[in-house]
Structures are given as C-alpha cells and as structure tokens.
Design a protein around this motif. Structure first.
Motif, mmCIF file in Angstrom:
data_model
loop_
_atom_site.group_PDB
_atom_site.id
_atom_site.type_symbol
_atom_site.label_atom_id
_atom_site.label_comp_id
_atom_site.label_asym_id
_atom_site.label_seq_id
_atom_site.Cartn_x
_atom_site.Cartn_y
_atom_site.Cartn_z
ATOM 1 N N LEU A 119 0.685 -1.305 -0.015
ATOM 2 C CA LEU A 119 -0.064 -0.046 -0.022
ATOM 3 C C LEU A 119 0.846 1.322 -0.063
ATOM 4 N N ARG A 122 2.377 1.849 -3.296
ATOM 5 C CA ARG A 122 1.339 2.424 -4.322
ATOM 6 C C ARG A 122 0.894 3.864 -4.130
ATOM 7 N N ARG A 123 1.013 4.082 -2.722
ATOM 8 C CA ARG A 123 0.713 5.719 -2.138
ATOM 9 C C ARG A 123 1.916 6.544 -2.378
ATOM 10 N N MET A 128 -0.165 5.584 -11.170
ATOM 11 C CA MET A 128 -0.708 5.147 -12.687
ATOM 12 C C MET A 128 -1.525 6.216 -13.456
ATOM 13 N N LEU A 135 -11.304 8.483 -13.120
ATOM 14 C CA LEU A 135 -11.715 9.562 -11.957
ATOM 15 C C LEU A 135 -12.938 9.317 -11.232
ATOM 16 N N LEU A 136 -13.276 9.969 -10.229
ATOM 17 C CA LEU A 136 -14.206 9.800 -9.089
ATOM 18 C C LEU A 136 -15.343 10.785 -9.624
ATOM 19 N N ARG A 139 -16.616 13.619 -7.228
ATOM 20 C CA ARG A 139 -15.502 14.695 -6.744
ATOM 21 C C ARG A 139 -15.037 15.650 -7.661
ATOM 22 N N PHE A 147 -6.936 12.688 -4.418
ATOM 23 C CA PHE A 147 -7.088 11.466 -3.861
ATOM 24 C C PHE A 147 -6.127 10.850 -3.066
ATOM 25 N N GLY A 148 -5.080 10.561 -3.978
ATOM 26 C CA GLY A 148 -3.868 9.980 -3.465
ATOM 27 C C GLY A 148 -3.643 10.181 -2.259
ATOM 28 N N GLU A 150 -5.201 12.038 -0.055
ATOM 29 C CA GLU A 150 -6.136 11.752 0.933
ATOM 30 C C GLU A 150 -6.183 10.320 1.584
ATOM 31 N N VAL A 151 -5.989 9.406 0.845
ATOM 32 C CA VAL A 151 -5.664 7.870 1.216
ATOM 33 C C VAL A 151 -4.601 7.741 1.939
ATOM 34 N N ARG A 152 -3.459 8.600 1.859
ATOM 35 C CA ARG A 152 -2.389 8.423 2.621
ATOM 36 C C ARG A 152 -2.431 9.194 3.768
ATOM 37 N N ARG A 195 -3.343 13.697 -10.981
ATOM 38 C CA ARG A 195 -3.517 13.005 -9.709
ATOM 39 C C ARG A 195 -2.353 12.030 -9.732
#
Lengths: 359, 711
Positions: A119, A122-123, A128, A135-136, A139, A147-148, A150-152, A195
C-alpha cells in the motif's frame, strides 16, 4: 530469457550504466487460471498459448519477462491488444498478482512485500494513469487530484495546496471546482495525470493513456508528457499500441507479442535492426529518416575522405543531417566523439528517404 | 545517458492545447446537511416546549364527522346500490360475472358440486391436469415441483383453501392478461395512451395493498368478488409495464428494416414486435402472478377465499404452528408459480429461436413423424454447432396430446373413486399420520415454544431495548409534536431534500392526512416506517457491499434473496410473531425481512456498477479496502443507494401497515378493524386514504431527493 537478448546492447543503453536501475524485472510470469503455480517450471509452461489453453484451461498472460528501467528513463512497452502489455504494467505494482518472478523498485522487492508495504509503495512511489481515466465522478477535479494524498492521510490544507499546484502544472487552472463529467476527454486525462503526479512518485506508469482520445488531442497530450518529463524528470513506464507514440516518447521500447518480449531497444534500433519479421512488419510504415541515426546508414571508413569534410555525430537523426550531407559534394565523416567511425554520402541518405517514398 | 536518443526538446512556444475547453458553470452549493441540522434543531426545541399539545390523537373507537359521513355513504350504497346505475349496473354486473365464474371453478375443482358430495374433478384429476399443463409449458423439473407441492396441499389438510387461492390467483392473472396485454401494446405504440396511463400505474404501484381494501370492498361487498377485483388491480400494473417495455425494447433498426420491407402496422405487431417481446411478456406474467398471489392472500381480510384465511385466523389466536402450515403452503405455491413461469419464459426464448429451423408443422404431423425430418446439414444453422431440440413444434404438441390421455383417465378416476376425489386424511391413509397438517402444526408449535424458550430472554431483551430506546422516543417525537410543527418539519425536509415540487406534493398529502382525521395514527405509522427503513438500509448496505465486491458472497446470498422475494408479505408476519410476540417491534421486524432483499439487490448492483477502471485507479493510489468502500464505491453507487431507499420505504410502509395484524397498531390496525366492526368502516376507509397519501408523499420526496443526488 532467450528472447531478451535479441539486439546487441549498446554502450549508451541505460541498463549497462553504473547507476542501479529504477525498476528491475526478472523472470516475471503471469498465468491465469486456478492452478497457475503448478504449471510454472514444467514443460507445459513453454507451450504456445493456444495449446496450453486447450490442454489445461490456463491462459498465459506474461511469459518470462525481464528488463531494467534506468532512473529518469521513458520506457515504452508496446504491442497489439492481447499481447499482455496491460497485464505487465499491472504486475509491476501487483494490481494483478504475478505467478512467478521478481519486481524491484530502487532495490526494494515489490514482489514479496506484505500488504502494508505494498500500500505504501502504491501511495508514495508508483502512480498510474489509466486509459479510461478512472476519475471519481462525485468529486471535483481538485479532490480527484488530491485523492491519492487523502488515502495516505495528509491534512486537508496540505493536500489541497498540492493538488492545486498539480492542476496548474497540467494546465487546468480554473477548472479545479468542476466535476469530471463537465470536462472533455483530454481534460479528464489531464486530471488523471495531475492525480498521478500529486503523490510525487518515483515512477509513473501510463496504461495506454491516450488511446481513447482524438488524434489531435493525443498529440497534444504526448507533448504534454514530454514537457512534464523535462520539468519533473520522473521515470516513466508507458504502455501503448501506437508505434508512432512509442517512437516519439520512448528512450527505449519493449515490443511484446503473446506475452513475450520480442525486442528491447532504442527507437533507432527497433527501426534499424528489427529483431524479427513481426517487428519489421510493424516498423515498415515508419518514416525511417525521422528515426534512424547516421550510424544505421553509414559505410565503413575507407580512408579516402578528406579531413576537411563535415563531421557528423553518429547519433544524429538522418533527417537532421540530410541538409549538410546533400549540400556537401562528396562523402562526410561520421564520428563518435572525435573518432571517425564511418562515412556517409548523399546516396546513403537518399536510400533511406527514397525507400519511404516507395510506400 | 538515458536520454541520449530522446527526441529533441520541443520548441518552447508550442501551442498549449488544441482541444476546445468547454464552458462550464460552477454548481451552487446547497448546504443540505447544515439545513437538515437546522430543521432538526428547531424541531427538537419546539417538541420540548410544546410536547403533547395539538397532537390530534384519536381513540380507537372514536370517530370524526368524516368517518361517520363515510359510514353513511356505505349505508347508502348498501341500501340503494342495487338500483344505482353505477353500483348496481356496472359494478354489480362485473361482480355477478366474477361470482358465477368463480363459483363454477370452485365446483369444478375445490368445493362439493351439489348433488355430488365432492367437486366435479377430484384431487387426483386436478394434480394430473396441473402436472400436464406445467409439463407442456415449463418442462419436467417444474412438473415435479408442482406435483409435490400440490400433494402437500392435500397432505397438510388444506386442499380446498389451497385450490381456492390458486383459482383466485390464476383467474385474476387471466383477466390481467386480457386487459393488460392490449393496454401495454397500445402504450408502446401510441404516445398519448402512454402519457395517460403511466401516471395511473405509478400511483397504483406506490399504494400499499392495504389501501385498496376498503374502497373495493365498498363497491363489491365482502367476499370472493372483492378478492378477485383487488387482486386484478394489484397485479395489472407490472404486466402492463413490462409488456410496454418489451415492445418498446425491440430495436429501432429492426423496426426500420421491417417497415422497409413494406409491413403494415398490424403485421409489424404480429410478426416482429410481439414475437420479440414474447420473453418480456412472460416475465410480466410472472411478476403479475407473484403480485396476484400476495394480494389474494391479503384479501382474506375482506373474506376472500383461500389460504390467507387460515393464516389470518391463526394469527388472531397467535397459533404459530397453524399459521406456519398455511404460510408454508403459500410459500410453496409462490415458489411453484414462480419457477413454472420463469421456466416457461426461459423456454419461450429457446423455442423462439429453434422455430426458425423446424420443418413445416402440419406436414410432419400428418406423416406421424415427430423427429425432425431434415437433417441438420440441410438447415441454415448447419455446422455452427447450434444444438436444436430433436422435436419440431408440431412433434412436441403431438407428444403433449398423447400425454393428455392418462390425464383424462386420472380425471375420470377422480370422479368415480372417492379416495381420489377427496384428499384422504390419516384415517384413510394411516401412513400420513406423521406428516399431515395436525402433526406438522404440533411439531412447529413444539419446536417454536422450545426455541422461543431458549432465545426469548434474548429476543425479549432485544425487543424491549429497541422499543424503549429507539421506537418509543422516535415515535414520541413524531406523534407528540403538535400537528402543525410536524407538518412544517415534513414540508421543510421535503424542500431541503428534494426542492419545491415534492414540498407541494407533501403539502397536499399532509392536508389529506389531516383532513381524514388520523394525524396522530399516521405519525405513529410514519415513525415505524422510518425506523424500519433505516434498519433496512443498514442491513442492505452491509450485505450489498459484500455482494457487490465479491462474486462468491453474491452467489451464496442471492438465492436466499430470490427466495425471500417470492414470499407474499402476509407470510412474513408468522416467523416475526413467533420470535417476538405481538407489538410494534414485530411489525418492524417483518418489514425488515420483507424489504431487505429488494434493497440489498439494488445496492449490490450499484456497487458492482462502479466503473472497474475507477476501482483500479483507487487501488493503484493505495486505497485500503475501507477507503475503497467509503470513498469510492459507496459514493459512486449513491444513485443506487437512493433508489434502494425509495423501494425500501415503499416495501416497509406496506408491511408496517399489514403489521397492524400483529400489534403494529395505528393505521393498519384501523383498516383491519374497519372490516370487523361495523361502525368503524368509515374510519378504516379513511385510514386507507391516509396510507395512500403517506405512500405518495414518501415516494415523491425520495424520488426528487434521488434526482438531486445525481451528483
């Protein structure tokens, strides 16, 4: 392993450089099916795709692939659909789990990482860009880019600032508060690009990022990638089925067929010395004078060229050298640094240019 | 150097972008969350100050002027109806037709046909006929299922009621088919018909079944006719809808191709549209059949014939075993009808295709040859590896006709042998003793009292806790607030969630609820509906996310949901009653069981519908499973979630109302009392109107909220 050594390695090739590779891939396999690991290492593994599927119901995605990518290099993987190139790029970050083989990122083994380390990779280390953007839709652009981050777990302020920076970098300033479906295809892919860049990764991976775009916009985006590469200097792995794109962007190109490597080489090597008929067929339509360098067209130095003839570097593109050679009556010298390695005259140049006209 | 052979750097004055950048306007912020909180805060304050004032509560036996007026209307209809052109003429005629048709069917199949002590056709004949029909339309597996089910009807001692229920259902579906097919075709072919009929169907499908009972009973009196009419009204919309859809779904290119060949409109319909819509129409019959069965069961409340009566009677005396036996048979019947019609629709698909290659029917029939004459190589599909049934259409029908002979023998035997006419009980066939209705009732009763003994500390605690901590406070908040506070709160919520349109609808619906004099009871019902819906969504999201994310979970759970969906709502009351005794909690649990399957399926489909690239992109960004669900999958499935909530609400509302039978109280109970107590008829009718208004209101708010959350 036999397939990789299809072209002579040149001294300028990054793999032979002293620095350690950004990405080191060795003996990578992917076989789809429930008992894939049982097939590796047996004779069956070397059967042609179709026969293996008939005998065992398993499908070979990637067969024994090894290569290195140098830091800062743009490494293009190219092949037709079904050749396994998209699978390959997903194996690199284990979006698809490899059946066998190793992938190392700056010496760190990605294969064999536990989940949390993966993880983290990837973060922070690999990003990629996808063909269909991914895309989301719920948002805004800026939140998609963030986003990336945020998840980290980065703070809102921080990630907003960084995302805004990236939005500006890809030329979308002013659109940060729009939603993806309000943007055109090219703009959406810029969001995807932003992103990927936002995480400040060591390696960027592109999975046919521009295939879904119009030709004009595609050219636009290719230039954008070149510009970004100059500005941020990331290592890039770029998947495409478009040879022109591969030649335009790639420092080196890996050509795949049926999950195997057919050839790895610089653009001029791929065009000048295709490894087999498959690659030759591929490259036959390419304007050779735009890709080949003088070293592919020169003749051995016979010693009869006067020392005052113009000296051209052997890695100069034929097209760029043509004017000088044609203007000069008689052969010119081709040099590698100071050393004369061959000669070239108008006939050599015209052979390349005229050969194209024949198509 | 890695970049030694890289293309030379582009000129710096390269054009920025050739792509036209669209003009976009920035969406305005709605601050929905803040507004909701503000409404809630104001509401709580007003509730604290004004609690118990102006609640408009009405004792069960109390009536208002409106209710009495409805009573007088009823009295007038009963007194003068027969002379009135509408009640006596139109409705009376329809009623007479249904009555006599149904009476004849009953004599034929289920009740003694005077002077015979038994029906014209005994159970043996009926089973044989049913098996033959099933085999002809649906195949051998369905035949086995139907035969076993029908034998169980007899073994459990409820033969007559089972057959009655089946008759009501099938008769109603037959009428639906006669009305619904032309209507659906007309809707698909003519725009204005569709414009007129669609809103009517919308309303009809929003209404909980309970809302129909009183008005229909007013028109047709109490008895089988009302049951049939109710069932028709309830079962018609799905058939019409799906027929219209099926015909519209024929691709435009096909239509164009047919018209370019010079087909008339009639030919187009008969030769292109109907054959291509055949599968949809059979699916429509399936849906219609399931709706009919569930309504026919509920119609027991207006003295409709069939198994519903047995469930209802057993619920009244809280005999779980007895209710379970009847309930089980209803479920069995539901499964049998569902499987048979589903199998028939699947078969209609494959036959439609194979019909292309079968050789001419009558010729083959004449020769008495049933195996396809032309070898496969002579047909169009030769060599394509397409498997065709060996029989031609005519061949199949010949075989069916041959099998009719033993069926007729069985019918004859069932007319001449008493044991084959009246289903034997344990005195005749002693081997039935361990498995007949009496034994099973006792078994279930024993088991349930044993089981309840083991778990009742838990279930009781659950029931009491939830009632004390969740149901009571929330119900008080809604029902003890002054009516005008409640009304304003609902209007404000409707406006914040869905804009002014649903607010207007809500205002009208609230006025109706207020006008019929059942404000307080309606609020109690509303409270239960909302609580149950929240619980439904919690369960549906948990299950749906699991199903949407994992194929395996889906394959395990989906058959259960399918099975639950075939069960008529009435039957859910039985296990809920067994576990939790009477009370509002029980009604909520039954509603939960009824609404969870549909909501779960919608959520699961929504989660699965999230674009795989997006999921992969999120994975590549390093999302954990939790982040994936909360940040990507659930937000992107928002539309499906809202749709699931909407459907859940309607299902819950209809079940909460039916829950009046097991102590759910409020509107549902009033409807039921309207039929049992003469002077409460008007109030029951008014409750039906209130339910309707509430259903429409909730549906509109949910729909507009759904439309808004597109983003």
């Amino acid at each position: 392993m036999t397939t990789t050594a299809s072209t002579p390695e040149k001294s300028e090739n990054s793999t032979a450089g002293s620095e350690s590779p950004a990405l080191h891939v060795e003996g990578l396999w992917k076989i789809f099916g429930p008992r894939a690991d049982k097939i590796i290492g047996t004779e069956q593994a070397h059967l042609p795709r179709k026969e293996l599927q008939e005998q065992t119901g398993h499908v070979v995605g990637i067969r024994d692939v090894s290569f290195d990518v140098a830091p800062g290099e743009v490494f293009v993987v190219m092949g037709l659909s079904g050749s396994g190139k998209s699978t390959l790029v997903r194996l690199l970050t284990r979006l698809i789990e490899p059946t066998a083989g190793t992938v190392e990122l700056y010496g760190e083994k990605i294969t064999g990482m536990d989940d949390s380390a993966l993880l983290d990779t990837r973060r922070r280390k690999v990003s990629m860009v996808f063909q269909h953007f991914g895309l989301l839709p719920h948002r805004k652009v800026v939140d998609n880019v963030a986003f990336g981050l945020e998840v980290r777990g980065e703070g809102k302020r921080q990630r907003r600032d960084r995302a805004q920076e990236m939005v500006d970098l890809v030329g979308l300033s002013g659109y940060e508060n729009n939603y993806p479906d309000q943007l055109s295809g090219g703009m959406q892919q810029r969001v995807g690009l932003a992103r990927a860049l936002a995480a400040d990764p060591e390696v960027l991976m592109f999975d046919e990022p521009f295939s879904a775009l119009d030709p004009l916009i595609r050219r636009d985006m290719q230039n954008e990638v070149i510009r970004l590469h100059e500005e941020v200097g990331k290592t890039m792995v770029f998947i495409t089925h478009d040879l022109a794109e591969a030649l335009k962007l790639g420092d080196r190109i890996l050509i795949m067929r049926d999950g195997e490597i057919v050839q790895i080489g610089t653009p001029d090597e791929v065009v000048g010395a295709p490894a087999d008929d498959y690659v030759r067929d591929f490259t036959s339509e390419v304007p050779k004078s735009h890709v080949l360098t003088l070293k592919w067209v020169m003749r051995p130095d016979t010693g009869d060229v006067s020392a005052d003839a113009p000296a051209l570097q052997q890695d100069q593109i034929v097209r760029d050298a043509a004017r000088i050679v044609l203007d000069h009556q008689g052969p010119c010298r081709v040099v590698d640094g100071d050393r004369v390695v061959g000669v070239v005259d108008d006939e050599d140049i015209l052979r390349v240019v005229v050969a194209e006209e024949a198509h | 150097m890695a970049t030694a052979t890289a293309p030379p750097p582009e000129a710096p004055d390269r054009p920025v972008s050739k792509e036209e950048q669209p003009y976009v306007e920035v969406g305005k912020k709605r601050h929905t969350g803040v507004k909701l909180l503000a409404v809630l805060a104001v509401w709580l304050v007003l509730y604290a100050i004004l609690k118990g004032h102006d609640t408009r509560s009405l004792g069960l036996q109390d009536t208002t002027g409106f209710h009495d007026w409805l009573n007088r209307v009823r009295d007038w209809v009963q007194l003068h109806g027969p002379d009135n052109w509408f009640f006596g003429g139109v409705l009376g005629f329809i009623g007479d037709v249904f009555n006599s048709v149904f009476a004849h069917l009953q004599k034929l199949f289920s009740i003694p046909a005077f002077p015979r002590p038994v029906p014209q056709i005994g159970w043996f004949g009926v089973v044989a006929i049913a098996a033959w029909i099933t085999w002809a339309v649906a195949g051998i597996r369905s035949t086995i299922l139907v035969t076993v089910s029908m034998l169980l009807f007899g073994i459990f001692g409820l033969w007559q009621d089972s057959i009655d229920l089946l008759l009501v259902t099938i008769l109603a579906v037959a009428v639906c088919f006669l009305i619904g097919l032309p209507t659906g075709i007309a809707m698909a072919r003519t725009r204005w018909v569709s414009t007129v009929v669609t809103p009517i169907l919308d309303i009809a499908q929003t209404l909980p079944p309970f809302a129909y009972l009183a008005p229909v009973a007013l028109g047709f009196g109490i008895g089988p006719t009302t049951a049939i009419v109710l069932t028709i009204i309830y079962a018609l919309p799905p058939l019409v809808r799906i027929t219209e859809y099926g015909i519209r779904a024929v691709p435009q290119t096909t239509i164009e191709a047919a018209r370019s060949l010079g087909l008339t409109k009639g030919q187009l319909l008969r030769q292109v549209q109907l054959p291509m819509a055949k599968r949809s129409i059979v699916v429509g019959i399936n849906q219609s059949m399931m709706a009919a069965l569930s309504m026919a069961t509920i119609a027991a409340l207006v003295n409709g014939p069939g198994l519903g009566k047995d469930v209802n009677a057993a619920l009244q005396i809280q005999n779980v075993g007895q209710a379970s036996v009847a309930g089980l048979l209803i479920v069995l019947m539901a499964i049998m009808l569902d499987r048979t019609t589903t199998a028939a629709s699947e078969r209609s698909e494959s036959q439609g295709r194979s019909g292309l290659v079968s050789v001419s029917g009558p010729g083959v029939l004449l020769m008495g040859v049933m195996v396809e004459k032309l070898p496969r190589w002579a047909t169009e599909d030769a060599g394509k590896g397409v498997r065709h049934p060996r029989l031609t259409g005519a061949g199949r029908w010949t075989i069916r006709a041959l099998w009719l002979v033993p069926v007729l023998v069985a019918v004859y035997l069932s007319r001449s042998q008493l044991d084959l006419a009246r289903f034997p009980d344990r005195t005749v066939w002693p081997f039935l003793e361990p498995i007949d209705g009496t034994s099973v009732t006792k078994l279930i009763n024993d088991f349930s009292s044993w089981f309840i003994d083991k778990v009742d500390t838990f279930t009781l605690a659950l029931k009491n806790d939830v009632t004390a901590w969740l149901i009571n406070p929330f119900q008080n908040l809604l029902a003890q607030s002054p009516w005008w506070v409640m009304g304003l709160v609902i209007l404000a919520l409707a406006y914040v969630l869905g804009g002014w349109r649903p607010a207007v609808t809500s205002a009208i619906c609230l006025a109706v609820i207020f006008g019929v004099g059942l404000w307080n009871d309606s609020m109690v019902t509303l409270a239960m509906t909302l609580i149950a819906t929240v619980l439904v969504m919690v369960v549906a999201v948990v299950l749906g996310v699991g199903m949407g994310r994992s194929r395996r979970t889906d394959t395990i759970i989906r058959p259960f949901l399918d099975a639950f969906q075939t069960i008529p709502p009435f039957v859910y009351l039985v296990p809920a009653l067994a576990l939790f005794g009477v009370g509002r909690f029980t009604a909520i649990m039954a509603a939960l069981a009824y609404a969870v399957p549909i909501a779960t399926k919608l959520v699961a489909d929504g989660i699965r519908g999230v674009a795989p690239t997006t999921v992969e992109a999120a994975r590549a960004s390093g999302s954990t499973t939790r982040q994936m669900i909360t940040k990507v999958q659930l937000p992107m499935a928002r539309e499906a979630l809202v749709l699931a909530t909407n459907q859940g609400l309607l299902y819950v509302l209809s079940m909460v109302v039916i829950g009046g039978l097991v102590g759910g109280g409020s509107l549902g109970y009033i409807v039921v009392s309207g039929f049992s107590q003469d002077q409460l008829f008007g109030k029951g009718l008014a409750a039906g109107i209130a339910i309707t208004a509430m259903g429409v209101m909730l549906d509109r708010i949910a729909r507009h909220a759904a439309a808004r959350t597109g983003r």
